[in-house]
Scaffold this motif. Structure first.
Motif, PDB file in Angstrom:
ATOM      1  N   ALA A  85       4.574  -5.778   1.618  1.00 25.58           N
ATOM      2  CA  ALA A  85       5.149  -6.135   2.907  1.00 25.58           C
ATOM      3  C   ALA A  85       5.714  -7.324   3.206  1.00 25.58           C
ATOM      4  O   ALA A  85       6.687  -7.501   3.863  1.00 25.58           O
ATOM      5  CB  ALA A  85       3.870  -6.005   3.903  1.00 25.58           C
ATOM      6  N   LYS A  90       9.614  -3.202   5.027  1.00 27.79           N
ATOM      7  CA  LYS A  90       8.865  -1.999   5.683  1.00 27.79           C
ATOM      8  C   LYS A  90       8.582  -1.125   4.215  1.00 27.79           C
ATOM      9  O   LYS A  90       9.056   0.062   4.460  1.00 27.79           O
ATOM     10  CB  LYS A  90       9.458  -1.235   6.684  1.00 27.79           C
ATOM     11  CG  LYS A  90       9.543  -2.139   7.916  1.00 27.79           C
ATOM     12  CD  LYS A  90      10.215  -1.495   9.106  1.00 27.79           C
ATOM     13  CE  LYS A  90      10.304  -2.182  10.286  1.00 27.79           C
ATOM     14  NZ  LYS A  90      10.892  -1.453  11.372  1.00 27.79           N
ATOM     15  N   ASN A 139       3.539 -10.064  12.026  1.00 28.05           N
ATOM     16  CA  ASN A 139       4.350  -9.029  12.702  1.00 28.05           C
ATOM     17  C   ASN A 139       5.092  -8.201  11.544  1.00 28.05           C
ATOM     18  O   ASN A 139       5.801  -7.267  11.847  1.00 28.05           O
ATOM     19  CB  ASN A 139       5.237  -9.493  13.727  1.00 28.05           C
ATOM     20  CG  ASN A 139       4.452 -10.108  14.885  1.00 28.05           C
ATOM     21  OD1 ASN A 139       3.409  -9.021  15.129  1.00 28.05           O
ATOM     22  ND2 ASN A 139       4.606 -11.198  15.302  1.00 28.05           N
ATOM     23  N   CYS A 141       5.248  -5.589   8.581  1.00 26.83           N
ATOM     24  CA  CYS A 141       4.582  -4.188   8.227  1.00 26.83           C
ATOM     25  C   CYS A 141       4.840  -3.479   6.985  1.00 26.83           C
ATOM     26  O   CYS A 141       5.715  -3.778   6.287  1.00 26.83           O
ATOM     27  CB  CYS A 141       4.727  -3.492   9.616  1.00 26.83           C
ATOM     28  SG  CYS A 141       6.268  -2.621   9.619  1.00 26.83           S
ATOM     29  N   GLU A 150       3.942   2.593  10.992  1.00 27.59           N
ATOM     30  CA  GLU A 150       3.866   1.181  10.438  1.00 27.59           C
ATOM     31  C   GLU A 150       2.599   0.397  10.942  1.00 27.59           C
ATOM     32  O   GLU A 150       2.081   0.669  11.751  1.00 27.59           O
ATOM     33  CB  GLU A 150       5.153   0.370  11.226  1.00 27.59           C
ATOM     34  CG  GLU A 150       6.568   0.947  11.014  1.00 27.59           C
ATOM     35  CD  GLU A 150       7.431   0.074  11.961  1.00 27.59           C
ATOM     36  OE1 GLU A 150       7.334  -0.699  12.500  1.00 27.59           O
ATOM     37  OE2 GLU A 150       8.704   0.474  11.526  1.00 27.59           O
ATOM     38  N   VAL A 151       2.343  -0.349   9.712  1.00 22.37           N
ATOM     39  CA  VAL A 151       0.948  -1.040   9.775  1.00 22.37           C
ATOM     40  C   VAL A 151       1.118  -2.428   9.978  1.00 22.37           C
ATOM     41  O   VAL A 151       1.836  -3.027   8.821  1.00 22.37           O
ATOM     42  CB  VAL A 151      -0.030  -0.474   8.687  1.00 22.37           C
ATOM     43  CG1 VAL A 151      -1.357  -1.455   8.922  1.00 22.37           C
ATOM     44  CG2 VAL A 151      -0.366   0.801   8.555  1.00 22.37           C
ATOM     45  N   LEU A 152       0.989  -3.084  10.835  1.00 14.80           N
ATOM     46  CA  LEU A 152       1.315  -4.631  11.057  1.00 14.80           C
ATOM     47  C   LEU A 152       0.132  -5.383  10.281  1.00 14.80           C
ATOM     48  O   LEU A 152      -0.933  -4.824  10.103  1.00 14.80           O
ATOM     49  CB  LEU A 152       0.901  -5.022  12.532  1.00 14.80           C
ATOM     50  CG  LEU A 152       2.115  -4.571  13.520  1.00 14.80           C
ATOM     51  CD1 LEU A 152       1.809  -5.133  14.873  1.00 14.80           C
ATOM     52  CD2 LEU A 152       3.694  -5.026  13.153  1.00 14.80           C
ATOM     53  N   ASN A 156      -3.760  -5.147   9.518  1.00 12.78           N
ATOM     54  CA  ASN A 156      -4.332  -5.093   8.615  1.00 12.78           C
ATOM     55  C   ASN A 156      -5.615  -6.010   8.112  1.00 12.78           C
ATOM     56  O   ASN A 156      -6.721  -5.679   7.401  1.00 12.78           O
ATOM     57  CB  ASN A 156      -3.488  -4.729   7.334  1.00 12.78           C
ATOM     58  CG  ASN A 156      -4.019  -4.009   6.184  1.00 12.78           C
ATOM     59  OD1 ASN A 156      -4.107  -3.028   6.345  1.00 12.78           O
ATOM     60  ND2 ASN A 156      -3.759  -4.536   5.105  1.00 12.78           N
TER      61      ASN A 156
END
Length: 181
Positions: A85, A90, A139, A141, A150-152, A156
Motif C-alpha cells: 500500500a 491502491k 490514509n 489503502c 479499500e482498506v485504510l 489495518n
C-alpha cells in the motif's frame, strides 16, 4: 454446546469494531499492542507441552500450535500488505486460504519456536514502520479481493491489534478451561 457458547469460543473478545473516527490515541494504542504482542504470546505458551500445544481451543477449531503458526503467517501477510500500500497505488492484495495453510505440515507439527521468532522479527519491523507513519500514510489503502473494498492502513493497524488479542484470548481461554494457568 449452544450456538451462543460456540460464538463466544470463536470470538472471545468480540469481533473487531473499528471506530468511525480513528484518533492518534487509537493508533498509538494499537501500535503498543503490536509492539508487546510477541513477548505476551511467548510468555503465555512457552511452558506448554507438546500434548498441550496440540489441544484445540474450541470444538472443530485449530490447535494452539496451529494458532501460533497462523499468527506468524497472517502477520507476515499483513506486513507485506502495508508495504504494498505504501509503494503502489491502491494495490489489490493477494488473499490466501488461511484454513488450508493451517493444515500444512509446518502448521500442524512444527515447533512453535520458529513462529514465535518470526513474529518477534516481523512485529519489530512492522512497529518500526508504523511509528513513522504520517497522516497520509494512515490514509493510504489497499484493496482486498474478497470484498473489492479499500482498506485504510489506519484500519489495518487496528484490525491486526485486534487479531493479536483475539488469538491470544483463544489460547488463554483454553489454558484456563484446562487448568494450565
Amino acid at each position: 454446546m449452544t450456538e451462543q457458547e460456540l460464538q463466544k469460543l470463536k470470538y472471545p473478545i468480540g469481533q473487531f469494531d473499528c471506530p468511525t473516527n480513528i484518533s492518534k490515541q487509537h493508533i498509538e494504542s494499537w501500535i503498543s499492542i503490536l509492539e508487546h504482542f510477541p513477548n505476551r504470546l511467548e510468555n503465555l505458551v512457552k511452558q506448554l507441552s507438546e500434548q498441550q500445544l496440540d489441544t484445540q481451543y474450541r470444538p472443530e477449531g485449530w490447535t494452539i500450535r496451529q494458532v501460533v503458526h497462523h499468527l506468524s503467517d497472517s502477520h507476515h501477510h499483513s506486513y507485506t500488505r502495508f508495504k504494498w500500500a505504501l509503494t503502489e497505488d491502491k494495490p489489490v492484495i493477494k488473499a490466501y486460504f488461511e484454513e488450508r495453510w493451517a493444515e500444512l505440515i509446518d502448521s500442524k507439527l512444527a515447533p512453535i519456536d520458529m513462529s514465535l521468532q518470526h513474529l518477534r522479527a516481523i512485529h519489530f519491523k512492522l512497529v518500526y514502520l508504523l511509528k513513522t507513519f504520517s497522516e497520509t500514510d494512515l490514509n493510504t489503502c489497499f484493496i482486498h479481493p474478497e470484498t473489492n473494498k479499500e482498506v485504510l492502513l489506519s484500519y489495518n493497524i487496528g484490525a491486526y491489534a485486534w487479531h493479536s488479542n483475539h488469538h491470544y484470548a483463544h489460547i488463554e481461554n483454553v489454558m484456563k478451561r484446562k487448568g494450565w494457568l
